[in-house]
Design a protein around this motif. Structure first.
Motif, short mmCIF file in Angstrom:
data_model
loop_
_atom_site.label_atom_id
_atom_site.label_comp_id
_atom_site.label_asym_id
_atom_site.label_seq_id
_atom_site.Cartn_x
_atom_site.Cartn_y
_atom_site.Cartn_z
N MET A 24 0.84 -1.16 0.00
CA MET A 24 0.00 0.00 0.00
C MET A 24 0.89 1.24 0.00
O MET A 24 1.80 1.34 0.79
CB MET A 24 -0.84 -0.04 1.27
N SER A 25 0.63 2.17 -0.87
CA SER A 25 1.47 3.37 -0.93
C SER A 25 0.68 4.59 -0.49
O SER A 25 -0.54 4.63 -0.63
CB SER A 25 1.98 3.56 -2.35
N PRO A 26 1.37 5.61 0.03
CA PRO A 26 0.68 6.83 0.46
C PRO A 26 -0.07 7.52 -0.67
O PRO A 26 -0.94 8.34 -0.43
CB PRO A 26 1.81 7.71 1.01
N GLU A 27 0.28 7.20 -1.94
CA GLU A 27 -0.41 7.83 -3.07
C GLU A 27 -1.76 7.19 -3.37
O GLU A 27 -2.47 7.62 -4.25
CB GLU A 27 0.47 7.74 -4.34
N SER A 28 -2.12 6.14 -2.64
CA SER A 28 -3.39 5.47 -2.86
C SER A 28 -4.54 6.44 -2.70
O SER A 28 -4.47 7.39 -1.91
CB SER A 28 -3.56 4.31 -1.88
N ALA A 29 -5.60 6.22 -3.44
CA ALA A 29 -6.76 7.13 -3.42
C ALA A 29 -7.37 7.22 -2.03
O ALA A 29 -7.39 6.24 -1.28
CB ALA A 29 -7.79 6.62 -4.41
N TRP A 30 -7.83 8.41 -1.71
CA TRP A 30 -8.51 8.62 -0.43
C TRP A 30 -9.82 9.31 -0.70
O TRP A 30 -9.87 10.23 -1.48
CB TRP A 30 -7.66 9.47 0.52
N PRO A 31 -10.92 8.89 -0.08
CA PRO A 31 -10.98 7.75 0.83
C PRO A 31 -10.81 6.44 0.06
O PRO A 31 -11.09 6.38 -1.12
CB PRO A 31 -12.36 7.86 1.46
N PRO A 32 -10.38 5.41 0.79
CA PRO A 32 -10.12 4.13 0.12
C PRO A 32 -11.42 3.45 -0.29
O PRO A 32 -12.49 3.77 0.22
CB PRO A 32 -9.43 3.31 1.21
N GLU A 33 -11.30 2.52 -1.22
CA GLU A 33 -12.46 1.70 -1.58
C GLU A 33 -12.75 0.79 -0.39
O GLU A 33 -11.86 0.12 0.12
CB GLU A 33 -12.14 0.87 -2.81
N LEU A 34 -13.98 0.81 0.08
CA LEU A 34 -14.34 0.03 1.26
C LEU A 34 -14.91 -1.32 0.85
O LEU A 34 -15.49 -1.46 -0.23
CB LEU A 34 -15.36 0.80 2.10
N PRO A 35 -14.76 -2.34 1.72
CA PRO A 35 -15.32 -3.65 1.38
C PRO A 35 -16.84 -3.58 1.23
O PRO A 35 -17.51 -2.72 1.83
CB PRO A 35 -14.94 -4.53 2.58
N GLU A 36 -17.38 -4.47 0.44
CA GLU A 36 -18.82 -4.46 0.13
C GLU A 36 -19.68 -4.48 1.39
O GLU A 36 -20.71 -3.82 1.45
CB GLU A 36 -19.15 -5.65 -0.76
N VAL A 37 -19.28 -5.22 2.42
CA VAL A 37 -20.08 -5.32 3.63
C VAL A 37 -20.28 -3.95 4.29
O VAL A 37 -21.29 -3.70 4.90
CB VAL A 37 -19.45 -6.33 4.63
N VAL A 38 -19.32 -3.05 4.12
CA VAL A 38 -19.40 -1.71 4.72
C VAL A 38 -20.43 -0.84 4.00
O VAL A 38 -21.00 0.07 4.59
CB VAL A 38 -18.01 -1.05 4.71
N LEU A 39 -20.69 -1.13 2.74
CA LEU A 39 -21.60 -0.30 1.97
C LEU A 39 -23.03 -0.36 2.50
O LEU A 39 -23.83 0.54 2.23
CB LEU A 39 -21.55 -0.71 0.49
N ASP A 40 -23.37 -1.37 3.28
CA ASP A 40 -24.69 -1.47 3.89
C ASP A 40 -24.80 -0.71 5.21
O ASP A 40 -25.88 -0.59 5.77
CB ASP A 40 -25.06 -2.93 4.15
N TRP A 41 -23.67 -0.21 5.73
CA TRP A 41 -23.70 0.51 7.00
C TRP A 41 -24.34 1.87 6.82
O TRP A 41 -24.16 2.52 5.78
CB TRP A 41 -22.29 0.72 7.53
N PRO A 42 -25.07 2.35 7.82
CA PRO A 42 -25.59 3.71 7.74
C PRO A 42 -24.42 4.70 7.72
O PRO A 42 -23.40 4.48 8.36
CB PRO A 42 -26.40 3.89 9.03
#
Length: 117
Positions: free
Chosen positions: A1-19
């Motif tokens: 993982m490098s500091p140049e990675s996009a922010w915010p990061p791509e989150l795992p699919e399970v997180v997409l259901d969180w409020p």
């Protein structure tokens, strides 16, 4: 993982259901009780065994009407499990889930401040 990675990061699919947590967090997260190496090892271990989510504890009070999702650090949510544990100091700790890979990236980007007790 490098500091140049996009922010915010791509989150795992399970997180997409969180409020979505309320508001927008702009300050780095503050963790007490260890240094960055301890936390990095914790999250790296979760990633190494294929876990999308890692467990963390937070002693922030949670009222009965508190939301189930809050900000872990800017751009990364965390979700309360409803579990509680008692810490070494006797204080109640609330158990949360946080995306492990995103937490590693947040450490590298300086979005988490680690304070020794």
């Amino acid at each position: 993982m490098s500091p140049e990675s996009a922010w915010p990061p791509e989150l795992p699919e399970v997180v997409l259901d969180w409020p979505v947590p309320r508001g927008v967090k702009i300050r780095p997260a503050r963790w007490v009780g260890g240094d960055a190496a301890n936390y990095r090892a914790h999250f790296q271990a979760a990633v190494d065994v294929g876990m999308a989510l890692a467990v963390i504890c937070n002693d922030a009070p949670r009222g009965s009407g508190a939301r189930v999702a809050r900000w872990f650090c800017p751009g990364v949510p965390m979700h309360v499990t409803g579990e509680q544990v008692v810490g070494k100091d006797g204080r109640v700790q609330h158990v949360f889930l946080v995306p492990a890979q995103a937490a590693l990236l947040a450490l590298e980007r300086g979005l988490i401040t680690c304070l020794a007790e």
